[in-house]
Motif scaffolding. Sequence first.
Motif, PDB file in Angstrom:
ATOM      1  N   ARG A   1      62.110  66.692  37.866  1.00  0.00           N
ATOM      2  CA  ARG A   1      62.489  68.055  37.526  1.00  0.00           C
ATOM      3  C   ARG A   1      63.783  68.066  36.734  1.00  0.00           C
ATOM      4  O   ARG A   1      63.919  68.756  35.720  1.00  0.00           O
ATOM      5  CB  ARG A   1      62.647  68.873  38.806  1.00  0.00           C
ATOM      6  CG  ARG A   1      63.110  70.299  38.600  1.00  0.00           C
ATOM      7  CD  ARG A   1      62.926  71.163  39.849  1.00  0.00           C
ATOM      8  NE  ARG A   1      62.950  70.391  41.079  1.00  0.00           N
ATOM      9  CZ  ARG A   1      61.901  70.176  41.862  1.00  0.00           C
ATOM     10  NH1 ARG A   1      60.742  70.690  41.556  1.00  0.00           N
ATOM     11  NH2 ARG A   1      62.009  69.437  42.961  1.00  0.00           N
ATOM     12  N   ARG A   2      64.736  67.266  37.185  1.00  0.00           N
ATOM     13  CA  ARG A   2      66.010  67.228  36.466  1.00  0.00           C
ATOM     14  C   ARG A   2      65.846  66.683  35.059  1.00  0.00           C
ATOM     15  O   ARG A   2      66.419  67.203  34.106  1.00  0.00           O
ATOM     16  CB  ARG A   2      67.005  66.340  37.222  1.00  0.00           C
ATOM     17  CG  ARG A   2      67.471  66.952  38.518  1.00  0.00           C
ATOM     18  CD  ARG A   2      68.504  66.065  39.165  1.00  0.00           C
ATOM     19  NE  ARG A   2      68.920  66.613  40.460  1.00  0.00           N
ATOM     20  CZ  ARG A   2      70.124  66.469  40.974  1.00  0.00           C
ATOM     21  NH1 ARG A   2      71.041  65.782  40.324  1.00  0.00           N
ATOM     22  NH2 ARG A   2      70.428  66.992  42.140  1.00  0.00           N
TER      23      ARG A   2
ATOM     24  N   GLN B   1      64.474  69.214  32.870  1.00  0.00           N
ATOM     25  CA  GLN B   1      65.425  70.282  32.639  1.00  0.00           C
ATOM     26  C   GLN B   1      66.470  69.921  31.585  1.00  0.00           C
ATOM     27  O   GLN B   1      66.721  70.678  30.662  1.00  0.00           O
ATOM     28  CB  GLN B   1      66.135  70.602  33.956  1.00  0.00           C
ATOM     29  CG  GLN B   1      66.517  72.038  34.095  1.00  0.00           C
ATOM     30  CD  GLN B   1      66.608  72.406  35.571  1.00  0.00           C
ATOM     31  OE1 GLN B   1      67.436  71.870  36.311  1.00  0.00           O
ATOM     32  NE2 GLN B   1      65.751  73.321  36.008  1.00  0.00           N
ATOM     33  N   HIS B   2      67.060  68.770  31.735  1.00  0.00           N
ATOM     34  CA  HIS B   2      68.162  68.483  30.819  1.00  0.00           C
ATOM     35  C   HIS B   2      67.710  67.821  29.519  1.00  0.00           C
ATOM     36  O   HIS B   2      68.389  67.903  28.518  1.00  0.00           O
ATOM     37  CB  HIS B   2      69.273  67.668  31.490  1.00  0.00           C
ATOM     38  CG  HIS B   2      68.884  66.300  31.971  1.00  0.00           C
ATOM     39  ND1 HIS B   2      68.974  65.916  33.288  1.00  0.00           N
ATOM     40  CD2 HIS B   2      68.405  65.222  31.326  1.00  0.00           C
ATOM     41  CE1 HIS B   2      68.586  64.661  33.418  1.00  0.00           C
ATOM     42  NE2 HIS B   2      68.224  64.225  32.248  1.00  0.00           N
ATOM     43  N   SER B   3      66.542  67.156  29.547  1.00  0.00           N
ATOM     44  CA  SER B   3      66.129  66.466  28.328  1.00  0.00           C
ATOM     45  C   SER B   3      64.801  66.939  27.760  1.00  0.00           C
ATOM     46  O   SER B   3      64.394  66.509  26.681  1.00  0.00           O
ATOM     47  CB  SER B   3      66.064  64.957  28.583  1.00  0.00           C
ATOM     48  OG  SER B   3      67.334  64.481  28.970  1.00  0.00           O
ATOM     49  N   GLY B   4      64.118  67.783  28.507  1.00  0.00           N
ATOM     50  CA  GLY B   4      62.874  68.335  28.010  1.00  0.00           C
ATOM     51  C   GLY B   4      61.727  67.343  27.915  1.00  0.00           C
ATOM     52  O   GLY B   4      60.768  67.567  27.184  1.00  0.00           O
ATOM     53  N   ILE B   5      61.836  66.236  28.630  1.00  0.00           N
ATOM     54  CA  ILE B   5      60.726  65.284  28.620  1.00  0.00           C
ATOM     55  C   ILE B   5      60.334  64.926  30.049  1.00  0.00           C
ATOM     56  O   ILE B   5      61.106  65.084  30.982  1.00  0.00           O
ATOM     57  CB  ILE B   5      61.070  63.988  27.853  1.00  0.00           C
ATOM     58  CG1 ILE B   5      62.227  63.259  28.529  1.00  0.00           C
ATOM     59  CG2 ILE B   5      61.391  64.287  26.413  1.00  0.00           C
ATOM     60  CD1 ILE B   5      62.538  61.933  27.892  1.00  0.00           C
TER      61      ILE B   5
ATOM     62  N   GLU C   1      64.133  65.522  58.455  1.00  0.00           N
ATOM     63  CA  GLU C   1      63.280  66.605  57.966  1.00  0.00           C
ATOM     64  C   GLU C   1      63.798  67.298  56.715  1.00  0.00           C
ATOM     65  O   GLU C   1      63.041  67.901  55.978  1.00  0.00           O
ATOM     66  CB  GLU C   1      63.055  67.652  59.062  1.00  0.00           C
ATOM     67  CG  GLU C   1      61.956  67.271  60.044  1.00  0.00           C
ATOM     68  CD  GLU C   1      60.631  66.941  59.360  1.00  0.00           C
ATOM     69  OE1 GLU C   1      60.202  67.714  58.500  1.00  0.00           O
ATOM     70  OE2 GLU C   1      60.046  65.894  59.675  1.00  0.00           O
ATOM     71  N   GLU C   2      65.106  67.242  56.526  1.00  0.00           N
ATOM     72  CA  GLU C   2      65.694  67.976  55.406  1.00  0.00           C
ATOM     73  C   GLU C   2      65.189  67.480  54.055  1.00  0.00           C
ATOM     74  O   GLU C   2      65.058  66.286  53.844  1.00  0.00           O
ATOM     75  CB  GLU C   2      67.222  67.805  55.419  1.00  0.00           C
ATOM     76  CG  GLU C   2      67.916  68.774  56.325  1.00  0.00           C
ATOM     77  CD  GLU C   2      67.287  70.158  56.274  1.00  0.00           C
ATOM     78  OE1 GLU C   2      67.375  70.802  55.224  1.00  0.00           O
ATOM     79  OE2 GLU C   2      66.693  70.570  57.294  1.00  0.00           O
ATOM     80  N   PRO C   3      64.957  68.398  53.167  1.00  0.00           N
ATOM     81  CA  PRO C   3      64.748  67.982  51.786  1.00  0.00           C
ATOM     82  C   PRO C   3      66.027  67.330  51.299  1.00  0.00           C
ATOM     83  O   PRO C   3      67.126  67.751  51.677  1.00  0.00           O
ATOM     84  CB  PRO C   3      64.498  69.287  51.041  1.00  0.00           C
ATOM     85  CG  PRO C   3      64.924  70.358  51.965  1.00  0.00           C
ATOM     86  CD  PRO C   3      64.878  69.826  53.356  1.00  0.00           C
ATOM     87  N   VAL C   4      65.883  66.330  50.483  1.00  0.00           N
ATOM     88  CA  VAL C   4      67.042  65.541  50.126  1.00  0.00           C
ATOM     89  C   VAL C   4      67.956  66.242  49.145  1.00  0.00           C
ATOM     90  O   VAL C   4      69.164  66.188  49.243  1.00  0.00           O
ATOM     91  CB  VAL C   4      66.604  64.189  49.554  1.00  0.00           C
ATOM     92  CG1 VAL C   4      67.784  63.459  48.989  1.00  0.00           C
ATOM     93  CG2 VAL C   4      65.956  63.385  50.654  1.00  0.00           C
ATOM     94  N   ALA C   5      67.365  66.898  48.193  1.00  0.00           N
ATOM     95  CA  ALA C   5      68.197  67.580  47.209  1.00  0.00           C
ATOM     96  C   ALA C   5      67.842  69.058  47.210  1.00  0.00           C
ATOM     97  O   ALA C   5      66.704  69.427  47.464  1.00  0.00           O
ATOM     98  CB  ALA C   5      67.953  66.992  45.837  1.00  0.00           C
ATOM     99  N   PRO C   6      68.822  69.863  46.932  1.00  0.00           N
ATOM    100  CA  PRO C   6      68.572  71.306  46.861  1.00  0.00           C
ATOM    101  C   PRO C   6      67.616  71.589  45.718  1.00  0.00           C
ATOM    102  O   PRO C   6      67.594  70.844  44.741  1.00  0.00           O
ATOM    103  CB  PRO C   6      69.954  71.887  46.567  1.00  0.00           C
ATOM    104  CG  PRO C   6      70.731  70.760  45.987  1.00  0.00           C
ATOM    105  CD  PRO C   6      70.182  69.512  46.592  1.00  0.00           C
ATOM    106  N   PRO C   7      66.840  72.640  45.838  1.00  0.00           N
ATOM    107  CA  PRO C   7      65.849  72.996  44.825  1.00  0.00           C
ATOM    108  C   PRO C   7      66.485  73.379  43.501  1.00  0.00           C
ATOM    109  O   PRO C   7      65.845  73.980  42.671  1.00  0.00           O
ATOM    110  CB  PRO C   7      65.140  74.214  45.442  1.00  0.00           C
ATOM    111  CG  PRO C   7      65.559  74.248  46.870  1.00  0.00           C
ATOM    112  CD  PRO C   7      66.846  73.527  46.976  1.00  0.00           C
ATOM    113  N   ALA C   8      67.730  73.047  43.332  1.00  0.00           N
ATOM    114  CA  ALA C   8      68.456  73.355  42.100  1.00  0.00           C
ATOM    115  C   ALA C   8      68.597  74.846  41.927  1.00  0.00           C
ATOM    116  O   ALA C   8      68.281  75.395  40.905  1.00  0.00           O
ATOM    117  CB  ALA C   8      67.760  72.740  40.899  1.00  0.00           C
TER     118      ALA C   8
END
Lengths: 157, 157
Positions: A32-33, A36-40, B150-157
């Motif tokens: 996802r990141r 988001q930042h590179s569009g690929i 159980e926690e998701p590792v990174a926030p959903p941004a």
Amino acid sequence: MTGEALPPEAAWFDSWRGIVFTHARMLDEIGRRLEQHSGISLAFLDVLGRLYDAPDRRLRMQELQRRSLFTRSGMTRVVDRIEEAGLVQRERVPGDRRGVWVVITSKGVRTYEAAMRRHTRDIEEVFGGTMSEAEHRAVGDALWWAWHDEEPVAPPA
Amino acid sequence: MTGEALPPEAAWFDSWRGIVFTHARMLDEIGRRLEQHSGISLAFLDVLGRLYDAPDRRLRMQELQRRSLFTRSGMTRVVDRIEEAGLVQRERVPGDRRGVWVVITSKGVRTYEAAMRRHTRDIEEVFGGTMSEAEHRAVGDALWWAWHDEEPVAPPA
DNA sequence: CTACAGTAGTTGACAAGACAGATACTTTCA
DNA sequence: TGAAAGTATCTGTCTTGTCAACTACTGTAG
């Protein structure tokens, strides 16, 4: 990978689950990141990387396919899309009119370099902190074979 | 995940690559075998496992969705297909007419148990031998958090 | 030369997921 | 009681990737 049903308490079982869960939980966020930042997509990054690292910044379709996880037709499609985005270009192979070179364009090089820089940082942010340095090293060492051993692991049945 | 471009020699980088490559190289073969001997996909096995392990052999769609590794979206479609195969069944939730129980059928239970037995053996065959017992244990220990936290590792941004 | 097997890559049809609305209820609260 | 807001699930539509068949070329053997 799921189902805590009748699992033997073998060591490989836990290590397998660890890999599957880690992969599932990290890859989404990292992909996802990147988008988001590179569009690929990760697939694009992967292909661009192979080309970037190749001698003369180019590979035949078959090479590309062998080095990645795509099927033949899958690679055709991916390259179609990357080409549309202007990051690679198909060229005829002199001396073999069946063949195609896939060449990374200068826009592709720029995109790849920038994307890879940020991607590396993403991995650090998302994944780096999940384990101690010693643990990371232990995992890295144990799984070294996976990306150095060229052989397919299991016969195609 | 590829591109040996400008990667820092950090420990986490190698461990990440190891996980990605291992996952990719193993999962295909393991999924293929599952399909072959049990006629179901990894996504099916995953869902069936969640239901099998659930109290009363049933879960709400949302639960299923939250717990699933392979299908974080589109659970409706997956359940549609598993239901068509006769392995689960949708039931109304008394007291909440919006909700649906997904219940594993007896055929589903039988299928799951048999599939899981063979699946476990597949993992052993395909993955078990790739590392020493000590290495497996090291990886399993290091990645323990991935399936216990159980926690998701990174926030959903 | 010419027939035939082999190789390189693409295409059509389709399955699986992702995403963004719908739809149908439930809950809250004035 | 009757909106308005919230929840649970489904649907339409697009994307991605697979498989099998197809086109186009190359190399080899008679």
